[in-house]
Design a protein around this motif. Structure first.
Motif, PDB file in Angstrom:
ATOM      1  N   ASP A  98       1.019  -1.041  -0.106  1.00 22.80           N
ATOM      2  CA  ASP A  98      -0.081  -0.027  -0.061  1.00 22.80           C
ATOM      3  C   ASP A  98       0.809   1.221  -0.029  1.00 22.80           C
ATOM      4  N   TRP A  99       1.110   1.825  -1.350  1.00 21.62           N
ATOM      5  CA  TRP A  99       2.105   3.047  -1.391  1.00 21.62           C
ATOM      6  C   TRP A  99       1.519   4.289  -0.517  1.00 21.62           C
ATOM      7  N   ARG A 100       0.258   4.434  -0.380  1.00 20.19           N
ATOM      8  CA  ARG A 100      -0.241   5.524   0.276  1.00 20.19           C
ATOM      9  C   ARG A 100       0.042   5.539   1.796  1.00 20.19           C
ATOM     10  N   ALA A 101      -0.070   4.320   2.356  1.00 18.95           N
ATOM     11  CA  ALA A 101       0.008   4.079   3.454  1.00 18.95           C
ATOM     12  C   ALA A 101       1.461   3.663   4.070  1.00 18.95           C
ATOM     13  N   GLY A 102       2.528   3.471   3.013  1.00 20.86           N
ATOM     14  CA  GLY A 102       3.980   3.123   3.208  1.00 20.86           C
ATOM     15  C   GLY A 102       3.788   1.807   3.832  1.00 20.86           C
ATOM     16  N   PHE A 103       3.150   0.783   3.295  1.00 17.46           N
ATOM     17  CA  PHE A 103       2.866  -0.474   4.308  1.00 17.46           C
ATOM     18  C   PHE A 103       3.118  -1.648   3.245  1.00 17.46           C
ATOM     19  N   VAL A 104       4.092  -2.475   3.586  1.00 14.59           N
ATOM     20  CA  VAL A 104       4.339  -3.913   2.879  1.00 14.59           C
ATOM     21  C   VAL A 104       3.563  -4.789   3.626  1.00 14.59           C
ATOM     22  N   GLY A 105       2.520  -5.260   2.956  1.00 15.03           N
ATOM     23  CA  GLY A 105       1.463  -6.208   3.869  1.00 15.03           C
ATOM     24  C   GLY A 105       1.919  -7.791   3.862  1.00 15.03           C
ATOM     25  N   ASN A 106       3.070  -8.186   2.858  1.00 14.27           N
ATOM     26  CA  ASN A 106       3.674  -9.572   3.106  1.00 14.27           C
ATOM     27  C   ASN A 106       4.982  -9.728   2.365  1.00 14.27           C
ATOM     28  N   MET A 107       5.495 -10.695   2.694  1.00 17.25           N
ATOM     29  CA  MET A 107       6.960 -10.821   2.074  1.00 17.25           C
ATOM     30  C   MET A 107       7.007 -12.459   1.846  1.00 17.25           C
ATOM     31  N   GLY A 108       7.455 -12.655   0.458  1.00  6.87           N
ATOM     32  CA  GLY A 108       7.826 -14.196   0.166  1.00  6.87           C
ATOM     33  C   GLY A 108       9.122 -14.192   0.165  1.00  6.87           C
ATOM     34  N   TYR A 109      10.009 -14.975   0.967  1.00  5.50           N
ATOM     35  CA  TYR A 109      11.430 -15.154   1.022  1.00  5.50           C
ATOM     36  C   TYR A 109      12.038 -16.308   1.090  1.00  5.50           C
ATOM     37  N   ARG A 110      13.027 -16.661   0.325  1.00  4.69           N
ATOM     38  CA  ARG A 110      13.593 -17.763   0.082  1.00  4.69           C
ATOM     39  C   ARG A 110      15.470 -17.616   0.278  1.00  4.69           C
ATOM     40  N   VAL A 111      16.142 -18.555   0.578  1.00  3.47           N
ATOM     41  CA  VAL A 111      17.643 -18.378   0.500  1.00  3.47           C
ATOM     42  C   VAL A 111      17.981 -19.778  -0.212  1.00  3.47           C
ATOM     43  N   HIS A 112      18.757 -20.013  -1.283  1.00  6.74           N
ATOM     44  CA  HIS A 112      19.088 -20.944  -1.736  1.00  6.74           C
ATOM     45  C   HIS A 112      19.860 -22.152  -0.619  1.00  6.74           C
ATOM     46  N   SER A 113      19.089 -23.223  -0.825  1.00  8.18           N
ATOM     47  CA  SER A 113      19.318 -24.169   0.256  1.00  8.18           C
ATOM     48  C   SER A 113      20.854 -24.371   0.768  1.00  8.18           C
ATOM     49  N   GLU A 114      21.959 -24.237  -0.276  1.00  9.47           N
ATOM     50  CA  GLU A 114      23.033 -24.520   0.132  1.00  9.47           C
ATOM     51  C   GLU A 114      23.728 -23.253   0.705  1.00  9.47           C
TER      52      GLU A 114
END
Length: 211
Positions: A98-114
């Motif tokens: 939400d750019w107007r509110a300056g809010f990131v509602g969620n994140m999808g995050y991964r790191v390479h298994s190695e």
């Protein structure tokens, strides 16, 4: 003095801060060819196999559609982190923005298994959070499976704090024998009382001006 509208975060403003270098890690926007690299990631070992990225099962045309959908979504920014020995070692989607509110509602995050367990994830999350705040964002939020202690530690080290929890139906857990010793870590976070098992998630959040 800048007006409030001038200070408001935008997708262009955040992307203008890239690429971002943190020691040997280069954080940048997702490019189309990165989808093929991400599709080539090895699967995660047990008990993290449910976090495998879905790109490997797609043909070339399908991967192009995935990239275009991510690029065109006004409420999303998709980033990767390169290491000298591993391009696309980290993947992150900032979603439901939400750019107007300056809010990131969620994140999808991964790191390479190695590269898991080497502190790369913490550095990446801290740097991206700082980038977002410098670009005008106020609040960053994500959800995490309550049983994923490794991810929770990463987020806490990056300045996120737990703010709540919720339960989500997870039919896969109906095929798991929770009485087995190897599921001790998972058992407290599964509600098997209903027709479909439910899995506990935590909300975690970082505010601008926090630690």
């Amino acid at each position: 003095m800048w007006s409030l509208s001038h200070n408001r975060p935008t997708k262009r403003r955040l992307l203008a801060g890239l690429p971002l270098r943190v020691e040997d890690l280069c954080i940048r926007a997702l490019r189309q060819g990165d989808i093929d690299l991400l599709a080539g990631w090895p699967g995660y070992p047990w008990p993290y196999e449910r976090f495998d990225l879905p790109f490997a099962g797609l043909a070339s045309a399908g991967r192009s559609e995935v990239f275009e959908a991510r690029r065109a979504d006004p409420g999303r920014i998709t980033l990767v982190g390169d290491l000298p020995a591993q391009p696309c070692a980290v993947y992150l989607g900032l979603v439901q923005i939400d750019w107007r509110a300056g809010f990131v509602g969620n994140m999808g995050y991964r790191v390479h298994s190695e590269w898991c367990g080497r502190g790369i994830g913490t550095r990446f999350m801290r740097a991206v959070s700082d980038l977002c705040f410098e670009g005008g964002m106020r609040t960053l939020r994500l959800d995490v499976i309550a049983a994923n202690a490794r991810a929770i530690r990463c987020y806490e080290k990056a300045g996120f704090v737990r703010t709540g929890e919720f339960w989500q139906e997870d039919p896969h857990r109906g095929r798991v024998d929770l009485t087995e010793d190897r599921y001790d870590f998972l058992r407290p976070h599964v509600d098997a009382s209903g027709r479909v098992p439910r899995l506990r998630f935590y909300w975690m959040q970082r505010e601008r001006g926090g630690r």
